[in-house]
Design an enzyme around this catalytic site. Structure first.
Site, PDB file in Angstrom:
ATOM      1  N   HIS A   1       0.839  -1.206   0.000  1.00  0.00           N
ATOM      2  CA  HIS A   1       0.000   0.000   0.000  1.00  0.00           C
ATOM      3  C   HIS A   1       0.870   1.252   0.000  1.00  0.00           C
ATOM      4  O   HIS A   1       2.066   1.184   0.294  1.00  0.00           O
ATOM      5  CB  HIS A   1      -0.911   0.029   1.234  1.00  0.00           C
ATOM      6  CG  HIS A   1      -2.081  -0.892   1.130  1.00  0.00           C
ATOM      7  ND1 HIS A   1      -2.003  -2.231   1.464  1.00  0.00           N
ATOM      8  CD2 HIS A   1      -3.359  -0.682   0.717  1.00  0.00           C
ATOM      9  CE1 HIS A   1      -3.186  -2.798   1.274  1.00  0.00           C
ATOM     10  NE2 HIS A   1      -4.024  -1.883   0.810  1.00  0.00           N
TER      11      HIS A   1
ATOM     12  N   LYS B   1      -0.255   4.717   4.671  1.00  0.00           N
ATOM     13  CA  LYS B   1      -1.197   3.801   5.336  1.00  0.00           C
ATOM     14  C   LYS B   1      -0.737   3.564   6.771  1.00  0.00           C
ATOM     15  O   LYS B   1       0.438   3.326   7.028  1.00  0.00           O
ATOM     16  CB  LYS B   1      -1.289   2.470   4.575  1.00  0.00           C
ATOM     17  CG  LYS B   1      -2.306   1.518   5.180  1.00  0.00           C
ATOM     18  CD  LYS B   1      -2.684   0.386   4.258  1.00  0.00           C
ATOM     19  CE  LYS B   1      -3.651  -0.602   4.914  1.00  0.00           C
ATOM     20  NZ  LYS B   1      -4.931   0.035   5.289  1.00  0.00           N
TER      21      LYS B   1
HETATM   22  P1  NAD Z   1      -6.610   9.238   4.853  1.00  0.00           P
HETATM   23  O1  NAD Z   1      -5.614   9.365   5.966  1.00  0.00           O
HETATM   24  O2  NAD Z   1      -6.286   9.837   3.532  1.00  0.00           O
HETATM   25  O3  NAD Z   1      -7.999   9.874   5.332  1.00  0.00           O
HETATM   26  C1  NAD Z   1      -8.566   9.590   6.571  1.00  0.00           C
HETATM   27  C2  NAD Z   1      -9.542  10.700   6.920  1.00  0.00           C
HETATM   28  O4  NAD Z   1     -10.147  10.376   8.169  1.00  0.00           O
HETATM   29  C3  NAD Z   1      -8.861  12.055   7.088  1.00  0.00           C
HETATM   30  O5  NAD Z   1      -9.711  13.057   6.561  1.00  0.00           O
HETATM   31  C4  NAD Z   1      -8.724  12.178   8.614  1.00  0.00           C
HETATM   32  O6  NAD Z   1      -8.735  13.518   9.054  1.00  0.00           O
HETATM   33  C5  NAD Z   1      -9.969  11.438   9.067  1.00  0.00           C
HETATM   34  N1  NAD Z   1      -9.799  10.904  10.427  1.00  0.00           N
HETATM   35  C6  NAD Z   1      -8.902   9.988  10.835  1.00  0.00           C
HETATM   36  N2  NAD Z   1      -9.025   9.796  12.161  1.00  0.00           N
HETATM   37  C7  NAD Z   1     -10.025  10.603  12.578  1.00  0.00           C
HETATM   38  C8  NAD Z   1     -10.619  10.863  13.849  1.00  0.00           C
HETATM   39  N3  NAD Z   1     -10.205  10.254  14.968  1.00  0.00           N
HETATM   40  N4  NAD Z   1     -11.640  11.750  13.904  1.00  0.00           N
HETATM   41  C9  NAD Z   1     -12.072  12.381  12.794  1.00  0.00           C
HETATM   42  N5  NAD Z   1     -11.534  12.180  11.552  1.00  0.00           N
HETATM   43  C10 NAD Z   1     -10.523  11.296  11.465  1.00  0.00           C
HETATM   44  O7  NAD Z   1      -6.913   7.692   4.754  1.00  0.00           O
HETATM   45  P2  NAD Z   1      -7.634   6.921   3.546  1.00  0.00           P
HETATM   46  O8  NAD Z   1      -6.626   6.405   2.594  1.00  0.00           O
HETATM   47  O9  NAD Z   1      -8.758   7.765   3.043  1.00  0.00           O
HETATM   48  O10 NAD Z   1      -8.210   5.671   4.312  1.00  0.00           O
HETATM   49  C11 NAD Z   1      -9.181   5.814   5.357  1.00  0.00           C
HETATM   50  C12 NAD Z   1      -9.525   4.443   5.897  1.00  0.00           C
HETATM   51  O11 NAD Z   1     -10.149   3.660   4.876  1.00  0.00           O
HETATM   52  C13 NAD Z   1      -8.301   3.631   6.346  1.00  0.00           C
HETATM   53  O12 NAD Z   1      -8.658   2.879   7.489  1.00  0.00           O
HETATM   54  C14 NAD Z   1      -8.049   2.703   5.167  1.00  0.00           C
HETATM   55  O13 NAD Z   1      -7.370   1.526   5.504  1.00  0.00           O
HETATM   56  C15 NAD Z   1      -9.462   2.424   4.749  1.00  0.00           C
HETATM   57  N6  NAD Z   1      -9.644   1.951   3.368  1.00  0.00           N
HETATM   58  C16 NAD Z   1     -10.561   0.981   3.180  1.00  0.00           C
HETATM   59  C17 NAD Z   1     -10.847   0.537   1.907  1.00  0.00           C
HETATM   60  C18 NAD Z   1     -11.937  -0.501   1.728  1.00  0.00           C
HETATM   61  O14 NAD Z   1     -12.239  -0.875   0.577  1.00  0.00           O
HETATM   62  N7  NAD Z   1     -12.563  -0.977   2.808  1.00  0.00           N
HETATM   63  C19 NAD Z   1     -10.180   1.068   0.813  1.00  0.00           C
HETATM   64  C20 NAD Z   1      -9.237   2.075   1.029  1.00  0.00           C
HETATM   65  C21 NAD Z   1      -8.990   2.524   2.328  1.00  0.00           C
END
Ligand code: NAD
Length: 253
Positions: free
Chosen positions: A147, A151
């Site tokens: 990834h 991540k």
């Molecule tokens: P990212 O870091 O780009 O974005 C995360 C967002 O969540 C940010 O805007 C951050 O400010 C917010 N955030 C994080 N912790 C927070 C909290 N305690 N309170 C409020 N807001 C909070 O990450 P991303 O790449 O967008 O991934 C987000 C999540 O989705 C991760 O857990 C990732 O592993 C997961 N993900 C899942 C899939 C799937 O298909 N299930 C696919 C991609 C990513």
């Protein structure tokens, strides 16, 4: 019918993808979007303060909330949805058992659909793994995921799901996370390797080897758009259902 969605983590990688995917669809309308760093506009949607989520849910009454944030906020947002009577879709990874217990509690009040991966290809990979592992009895198994360099959790939620799939068909296997120094393989173990580099959206490989042959089952996500599309498919499917715990495979079926 148009399903109204609220989007959390709207300024994150996945939040932005979900808003972009929603803008391209006729069956989804964005009720509001929040982030803990509000103020920006994403895909023409003003991003509001995540601290106001409960008030926003009461004001806009969306059909479904779509969450890709972090484990703590995922749990907090699920509880807010349970209180507000709003269906909850989340793909946030890195949850511990307590986090999953909290989501299941919310599922007592509203429909909840959680998936560690929202791609159809991964759903097919999971089926292939559950078929290949018993067919190749006794073969060594190594799982590698790759990834982007930002991540936070490792191994990925999808890797953990694949490991659970392997355990389901073969019985519990010891998991060895990386190897260093004198570290010979023991029979039945599953090696787990997490690579972090660049802006790779997500790659998973399950390698089975033995008997002078190897089989490699690999999935590569070309863009995060595939996860966003799957999450919105899940949201439209979940809208209007009874409270309970739902799985992405039900959406695909
Ligand atoms: P990212 O870091 O780009 O974005 C995360 C967002 O969540 C940010 O805007 C951050 O400010 C917010 N955030 C994080 N912790 C927070 C909290 N305690 N309170 C409020 N807001 C909070 O990450 P991303 O790449 O967008 O991934 C987000 C999540 O989705 C991760 O857990 C990732 O592993 C997961 N993900 C899942 C899939 C799937 O298909 N299930 C696919 C991609 C990513």
């Amino acid at each position: 019918m148009t399903v109204t969605v609220a989007v959390t983590g709207a300024t994150g990688r996945m939040g932005e993808e979900v808003l972009a995917a929603a803008a391209d669809r006729d069956d989804v309308a964005v009720a509001f979007a929040v982030s803990r760093s509000p103020g920006a506009e994403v895909e023409g949607v003003a991003v509001e303060d995540a601290a106001d989520l409960s008030d926003l849910l009461a004001e806009h009454d969306p059909d479904v909330l779509v969450d890709f944030t972090g484990p703590a906020s995922c749990v907090e947002y699920a509880a807010a949805c349970a209180d507000a009577g709003v269906a909850f879709v989340s793909g946030t990874t890195g949850l511990n058992q307590g986090g999953f217990d909290a989501l299941r509690e919310a599922a007592g009040e509203v429909p909840v659909l959680y998936a560690s991966n929202f791609s159809r290809g991964i759903a097919a990979l999971r089926r292939a793994v559950r078929e290949a592992v018993p067919a190749l009895d006794g073969y060594d198994i190594e799982l590698t995921e790759t990834h982007h360099n930002a991540k936070r959790d490792a191994p990925s939620g999808t890797a953990l799901t694949l490991l659970d799939d392997i355990d389901e068909v073969r019985g519990d296997s010891p998991r060895v996370h990386g190897r260093e120094g004198e570290a010979p393989r023991s029979e039945g173990e599953v090696g787990v390797h997490a690579r972090r580099a660049g802006d790779i959206a997500g790659e998973h490989e399950v390698l089975l080897a033995g008997n002078h042959e190897s089989l490699s089952l690999t999935h590569r996500a070309g863009s995060r758009g595939v996860f966003a599309a799957g999450a919105l498919d899940a949201a439209t499917w979940l809208s209007g259902r009874d409270a309970g715990w739902y799985d992405f495979t039900e959406v695909l079926e």
